[in-house]
Enzyme design. Structure first.
Site, mmCIF file in Angstrom:
data_model
loop_
_atom_site.group_PDB
_atom_site.id
_atom_site.type_symbol
_atom_site.label_atom_id
_atom_site.label_comp_id
_atom_site.label_asym_id
_atom_site.label_seq_id
_atom_site.Cartn_x
_atom_site.Cartn_y
_atom_site.Cartn_z
ATOM 1 N N GLU A 198 0.796 -1.233 0.000
ATOM 2 C CA GLU A 198 0.000 0.000 0.000
ATOM 3 C C GLU A 198 0.829 1.285 0.000
ATOM 4 O O GLU A 198 0.765 2.086 0.947
ATOM 5 C CB GLU A 198 -0.976 -0.008 1.184
ATOM 6 C CG GLU A 198 -2.014 -1.113 1.066
ATOM 7 C CD GLU A 198 -3.083 -1.082 2.149
ATOM 8 O OE1 GLU A 198 -2.910 -0.334 3.139
ATOM 9 O OE2 GLU A 198 -4.090 -1.797 2.005
ATOM 10 N N GLU A 240 -5.828 -8.016 -0.552
ATOM 11 C CA GLU A 240 -6.590 -7.761 0.677
ATOM 12 C C GLU A 240 -8.020 -7.386 0.305
ATOM 13 O O GLU A 240 -8.244 -6.677 -0.684
ATOM 14 C CB GLU A 240 -5.984 -6.619 1.505
ATOM 15 C CG GLU A 240 -4.632 -6.885 2.117
ATOM 16 C CD GLU A 240 -4.153 -5.708 2.982
ATOM 17 O OE1 GLU A 240 -5.020 -4.885 3.387
ATOM 18 O OE2 GLU A 240 -2.946 -5.600 3.232
#
Length: 756
Positions: free
Chosen positions: A161, A267
């Protein structure tokens, strides 16, 4: 019904790979790996806290027995390296920590689980990429060397991320550098690469650059809608809820096929406090859709907000695991992707000079402001020399955001650049953002990143230097990936990183072309005899063109449509009638209109030049050509549009004088100039050109100008030799048609033969 892994897409995708020369892995290996990854689980909050055990229970070997027994096929192990290595060169990772990581990897691999390790919560590389990339490279060099002997069921994921200060360009640079570095010791190990914007699908689709390597997997994370998954707002499961996710996954799938790289959903999830039925449906739908799209996926489990597995009692949330691994009750009708085609656009006629949008000198209040997730902002008007500026004091946070916003004129398409004066208390960057007016809310947003200095600097930004903002999906986005300057709604200054400081902005303005720059309109019309010839510039994105015509001030009607070229001749017109034209560019997204062009078709001009030599002596110091211009046509002619040329050789003389001794239309209405010919001949190297002032009036059909007596001589009064002059005719003692004297109307030849 147990969910079957949909791998046909992956077969087609990976068979289209073109491995780099000498690569050891093949498309079939990647196809097998992607299919075997299937459904996975994240062992979250375990090795990525500052230290193991601070956020969740420490890793235990039995976790992997339980993962395997539940039906998961891979495990993603997030790892923070920062506190387990030196912060000075050569940035050595603690041996004991590497041993612990290897122990956990071996627990996973020994159960037949494909295993992913990453760099997770190492925010320092995002805070200052340029200062820290060497340290980050050292991490992956050591990881690659330590685990090079493991099977290719161990996958490296470079950075979880990316967000905050790190830019899309830096993320792409990092991916390229680390892939190359890892290949020194792991020539065919699968590597997962991600884009910025918290691994958002939008950043993947719009910003990711894929290195040339056959053993890469791209990743994205999905937690939309954030208000549901994280903020516990409302329920989830309506058709529109499902459509939003389907459109996002379809965009990722299209990107995957275009770039020939498999994609991994690393995710997804929703907090345990959410509406139970909605949460179950969300997990079911996302995992089903990932499988249908060909994406292996890993549910986020962290023994906290997103808990799926209870590590203490070794039980799973059976309903969620069932929904992940088994096909749900969903139907999958064909979906229409958002319109990705912009309406056509003709090249604008640009404005000149500059126009101020906001100089704050008359402002009582600053722009509207907003912030969230522990970020704070205060905007105010402050003095700046003899005027005012806007000051923005901000305090950022890793997951926070702040901004100020002001409305804009809807259409900035006549302008070329945007300029702003900026200074800051430090060099923390911020984004200058233009927002389109979308369908049902803000449309696409376009950003330019500014790094201020502590003194005033002017940033002049061509509009084509703005790039699409990918870390936010506006509700009214048209997804055409074009900055539509003709439908803007606001301008913003914003950022979403951990930086803090103060910026001042002033003199926001748009800039056009320099004064005097020649521009041509999109549409031009040229009148002819019972016809009008139209020519237009190409419109971006146009599929066809429609020609419309109006008489005088009447309504426009279509005279031709479905045209694919850039010209059209209208022959259904009447001489002497004035027409107006416009051209409509057409595509599936809409239309665009040119300027209006006017034309009045006329019958061809039929002018004649008559000539006599008042003094036929060819060897004295003056030439005395006399002229009459006759109009034998059907239309009157404005004499101001007419030119007459008489050709001669200068001989040894260099300069001449011309006199109008007499003109029936008025001597003062006749002007003359001498012009050297660009392509001289034996009988003509110069011509004298007569033109007529507007006061000369109109030459009616069937009328003539009456006599025009001209005379010219060398300035030194030397004798001339007219015998070799193209237009001279000693025998022309009375007026007669003379085709060696030429006439022009609006610079078009209508009478005579030019010397050649």
């Amino acid at each position: 019904m147990r969910k079957s892994w949909i791998s046909s897409l992956i077969v087609c995708l990976l068979m289209s790979f073109t491995p780099v020369l000498g690569a050891k892995a093949h498309a079939a290996d990647m196809e097998s790996l992607i299919a075997r990854m299937g459904y996975g689980i994240n062992m979250g909050n375990t090795l990525e806290p500052p230290y193991e055990g601070e956020w969740a229970t420490e890793a235990r070997e039995y976790y992997f027995d339980d993962y395997k027994a539940a039906g998961f096929q891979h495990v993603r192990i997030p790892i923070r390296w920062d506190n387990h290595m030196s912060k000075t060169y050569p940035y050595t990772i603690d041996e004991s920590f590497l041993d612990r990581v290897e122990q956990i990897i071996d627990w996973s691999l020994s159960r037949g689980l494909i295993t992913i390790i990453d760099s997770h919560h190492d925010e320092w590389i995002m805070d200052d990429y340029d200062a820290n990339i060497v340290r980050f490279e050292s991490i992956w060099k050591q990881i690659a060397e330590r685990f090079q002997g493991k099977s290719n069921d161990l996958i490296f994921e470079l950075l979880n991320e990316p967000h905050g200060n790190i830019t899309d360009t830096q993320v792409n640079d990092m991916n390229s550098r680390l892939v190359s570095l890892i290949r020194d010791t792991n020539p065919d190990r699968p590597i997962i690469i991600g884009a910025g914007g918290w691994n958002s699908w939008r950043s993947l689709v719009y910003s990711m650059e894929v290195p040339n390597d056959p053993n890469l997997i791209a990743t994205f994370h999905y937690y939309d809608p954030y208000t549901f998954t994280h903020e516990l707002t409302g329920t989830w499961g309506s058709e529109s809820d499902q459509l939003e996710i389907r459109q996002a996954f379809a965009a990722v799938q299209a990107w995957s096929e275009k770039n020939h790289i498999p994609v991994y959903l690393g995710e997804y999830g929703a907090r345990v406090e959410n509406d139970r039925a909605s949460r179950l449906s969300y997990y079911d739908f996302v995992s089903d859709l990932a499988a249908r799209s060909g994406f292996p996926s890993a549910v986020w489990d962290d023994e906290g907000w997103f808990k799926v597995y209870d590590r203490g009692v070794r039980t799973f949330d059976e309903d969620i695991v069932h929904n992940i691994l088994n096909e749900g009750p969903f139907t999958w009708p064909d979906i229409e992707q958002p319109e990705t085609v912009s309406p056509p656009a003709f090249p604008p006629v640009y404005a000149y000079g500059e126009q101020t949008l906001d100089d704050f000198d008359q402002a009582g209040d600053a722009w509207g402001s907003y912030s969230g997730n522990e970020a704070a902002i205060e905007a105010s008007i402050v003095p700046n020399g003899s005027g005012q500026a806007m000051q923005v004091a901000y305090t950022g946070s890793q997951s926070g955001y702040w901004g100020v916003v002001q409305g804009l004129p809807t259409d900035l398409s006549p302008w070329v650049k945007l300029a702003v004066d900026v200074k800051g208390s430090n060099s923390n960057s911020f984004n200058l953002v233009l927002t389109e007016n979308g369908n049902g809310g803000d449309g696409e947003q376009w950003k330019y990143t500014i790094s201020p200095t502590n003194s005033w600097s002017t940033f002049v930004i061509p509009f084509d230097h703005f790039t699409k903002r990918t870390d936010y999906q506006p509700p009214g986005e048209d997804a055409n990936n074009v900055l539509n300057l003709n439908k803007l709604t606001n301008i913003q200054l914003l950022q979403n990183n951990a930086g803090s400081g103060t910026i001042q902005v002033d003199n926001i303005r748009v800039i056009g072309l320099p004064e005097g720059t020649v521009q041509t309109p999109a549409l031009t019309a040229e009148a002819g005899n019972a016809q009008v010839a139209l020519h237009w510039k190409a419109a971006t994105g146009a599929q066809t063109y429609t020609v419309q015509r109006a008489e005088s001030s009447g309504e426009f009607v279509t005279v031709a449509e479905g045209i694919t070229g850039l010209s059209y001749t209208d022959s259904a017109v009447t001489n002497g009638t004035s027409y107006q034209y416009q051209v409509v560019a057409v595509n599936t997204a809409g239309t665009a209109l040119t300027n209006t062009a006017s034309a009045a078709p006329v019958a061809p001009f039929k002018l004649k030049a008559q000539y006599r030599a008042l003094d036929p002596n060819p060897s004295n110091n003056s030439s005395t050509p006399n002229f009459i211009i006759r109009n034998d046509g059907e239309n009157a002619v404005e004499l101001s549009s007419v030119k007459l040329r008489y050709y001669f050789t200068k001989d040894s003389s260099s300069n001449f004088n011309f006199w109008t001794d007499y003109a029936a239309i008025g001597r003062s209405n006749v002007s003359a100039r001498f012009v050297a010919m660009s392509n001289p001949t034996a009988s003509a190297d110069t011509y004298v050109e007569l033109t007529f002032k507007p006061e000369a009036g109109t030459l009616a059909a069937g009328a003539n100008t009456g006599e025009i007596h001209g005379r010219f001589s060398p300035v030194d009064w030397m004798n001339m030799n007219e015998l070799n002059d193209y237009s001279f005719h000693s025998a022309a003692a009375s007026f007669a048609d003379a085709d060696h004297v030429t006439l022009y109307v609006n610079d078009s030849l209508v009478w005579g033969v030019e010397p050649s």
